[in-house]
Scaffold this motif. Structure first.
Motif, PDB file in Angstrom:
ATOM      1  N   LEU A 264       0.819  -1.207   0.000  1.00 25.03           N
ATOM      2  CA  LEU A 264       0.000   0.000   0.000  1.00 25.03           C
ATOM      3  C   LEU A 264       0.855   1.258   0.000  1.00 25.03           C
ATOM      4  CD1 LEU A 264      -2.791  -1.126   2.496  1.00 25.03           C
ATOM      5  CD2 LEU A 264      -2.981  -0.892   0.009  1.00 25.03           C
ATOM      6  N   VAL A 277      -3.267   6.230   2.035  1.00 29.04           N
ATOM      7  CA  VAL A 277      -3.342   5.453   3.268  1.00 29.04           C
ATOM      8  C   VAL A 277      -2.882   6.254   4.480  1.00 29.04           C
ATOM      9  CG1 VAL A 277      -3.164   3.194   2.189  1.00 29.04           C
ATOM     10  CG2 VAL A 277      -1.094   4.475   2.671  1.00 29.04           C
ATOM     11  N   PHE A 339     -10.911  -0.945   3.843  1.00 25.50           N
ATOM     12  CA  PHE A 339     -10.073  -0.787   2.660  1.00 25.50           C
ATOM     13  C   PHE A 339     -10.928  -0.218   1.536  1.00 25.50           C
ATOM     14  CE2 PHE A 339      -7.440  -4.426   4.398  1.00 25.50           C
ATOM     15  CZ  PHE A 339      -6.327  -3.633   4.664  1.00 25.50           C
ATOM     16  N   GLU A 343      -7.379   0.270  -2.874  1.00 24.72           N
ATOM     17  CA  GLU A 343      -6.495  -0.433  -1.938  1.00 24.72           C
ATOM     18  C   GLU A 343      -6.699  -1.942  -2.025  1.00 24.72           C
ATOM     19  OE1 GLU A 343      -6.653   3.298   1.217  1.00 24.72           O
ATOM     20  OE2 GLU A 343      -7.658   1.402   1.706  1.00 24.72           O
TER      21      GLU A 343
END
Length: 436
Positions: A264, A277, A339, A343
């Motif tokens: 990520l 993120v 998520f 992602e």
């Protein structure tokens, strides 16, 4: 399918036919390896993603396509690939396929021996879950190619499914190697394996049963060589530090498995990436843990956990139900995150900017073959080697697709919709409450 000019433009040089293509896991893999593919997919939402990604697609039922529209498949196709729906064989699914495993093995032999397909179909439908029969479609497509005048048998066959289907792939390999019955002496070298995705650089634990078959003269089949270490699910062995797992200087040393945080972070650092993120980071360091939507150890209430420093759970269509916590305090306060679709796609190794479209996007993500695993399998099947470092590095970003291309592909795949799966384009009208 209409628009012959568009067909010539978009389907020129197609080598791979991808049955049950989904949003394009194998097609994405083929693209980064330099091969052109055509997918057949019945789900309209997955087709919309494919059109947006510039992937040639026919919106149709695989069985109907074989029976009545086989002539529309480009003659340049010499590779048959596919991952039949897994629900009846999956541990998380209906179980009808697992119960009928020995019966389905018999059907494979009966199809090759030339028994009446109508009678076989009736018996297949009696198994309870009609999706069980779809695992035989790749064999039926091969037999159709052999039986059709002017068509050559496929030179390469690549199939994948959940690990419980491995015994069926072994029977496939047996009959393909024999050349008996309707195969008319046409033989394949075939092998099958159960592959762990994290051993091929996928930041996720997932096991797939894979079959590769090739006509003689196209190179022998060698087992796929893992590039990464396996992830041990036993808690006592998970405590080993990443330092202890670092590769040595030996040329054949394997890398540690890839973690969620690594995958990520890498995607988020690409310019223009939709993966953001920062909400999962504390003090500029990504530390979170995921609580699964599924039970563990046979107890539906015992939700499994994964740390951000570990690979993800198997990405399923329910990935958006997994709960992501930044800290124990958030867990105790029941303050969780989810998520996003980009992602989730990255955890499947789709490019960070892959254009997910249509509805049910989480289900599309979960149904797909991880493209990075697909690159290893297709490269082995078509070239006899592993994908290059440059090819794997390029697979993180998807090229921009003009809207005109998406429109043209939709026109080819759906046309006037008359040959699309019944009711697939039906839109349920919204009932509006009359104003008081």
């Amino acid at each position: 399918m209409n628009s012959p000019g568009a067909l010539a433009h978009h389907l020129d040089g197609i080598r791979i036919l991808d049955l049950f293509a989904g949003p394009g896991g194998l097609d994405v893999a083929a693209h980064f390896l330099g091969f052109r593919s055509l997918g057949i997919e019945w789900d309209r939402n997955a087709c919309e993603t494919r059109y947006a990604a510039g992937l040639p697609t026919i919106h149709a039922d695989v069985s109907v396509m074989r029976q009545t529209r086989f002539h529309e498949i480009p003659e340049s196709v010499d590779v048959l690939a596919g991952g039949p729906p897994c629900q009846s064989f999956s541990v998380a699914g209906t179980g009808a396929g697992r119960v009928a495993l020995d019966t389905v093995k018999e059907f494979i032999h009966r199809l090759v021996s030339g028994e009446d397909e109508g009678e076989i179909d009736q018996e297949l439908h009696a198994l309870g879950d009609p999706r069980t029969a779809l695992v035989l479609e790749p064999l039926r497509w091969l037999l159709k190619a052999i039986d059709t005048e002017g068509r050559d048998p496929y030179n390469v066959i690549v199939l994948e499914q959940v690990p419980t289907v491995l015994p069926l792939w072994e029977v496939y390999a047996e009959v393909l190697s024999s050349g008996e019955g309707r195969l008319g002496g046409i033989k394949y070298e075939a092998a099958c394996w159960a592959l762990k995705t994290e051993q091929f650089g996928v930041p996720q634990t997932r096991t797939r049963a894979v079959l590769v078959a090739r006509r003689p003269g196209h190179g022998g089949i060698t087992p796929l060589e893992p590039t990464h270490l396996p992830f041990d699910l036993y808690r006592r062995k998970r405590q080993a530090t990443r330092t202890a797992m670092l590769p040595t200087d030996a040329p054949d040393a394997k890398k540690p498995w890839l973690s969620m945080a690594e995958a990520l972070n890498a995607a988020a650092n690409i310019q223009g990436s939709p993966v953001n993120v920062s909400r999962l980071s504390t003090d500029d360091e990504m530390k979170f843990f995921v609580v699964s939507n599924y039970g563990s150890g046979g107890d539906p209430k015992n939700r499994g956990r994964r740390l951000s420093s570990e690979p993800a759970f198997t990405v399923t269509g329910k990935i958006s139900r997994n709960k992501v916590y930044k800290s124990t305090a958030e867990y105790e306060a029941d303050k969780w995150d989810r998520f996003t679709i980009p992602e989730s796609g990255v955890l499947q190794t789709f490019p960070h900017n892959f254009p997910w479209s249509g509805n049910d996007q989480a289900q599309q993500v979960g149904n797909a073959v991880p493209p990075r695993l697909g690159m290893h399998v297709l490269s082995n099947a078509l070239r006899g080697d592993a994908p290059s470092a440059a090819e794997l590095a390029a697979a993180t970003t998807w090229p921009t697709v003009p809207r005109s291309t998406t429109h043209e592909l939709r026109s080819i795949g759906c046309g006037d919709r008359s040959q699309c799966p019944p009711t697939s384009h039906k839109v349920t009208p919204v009932r509006r409450t009359p104003a008081p």
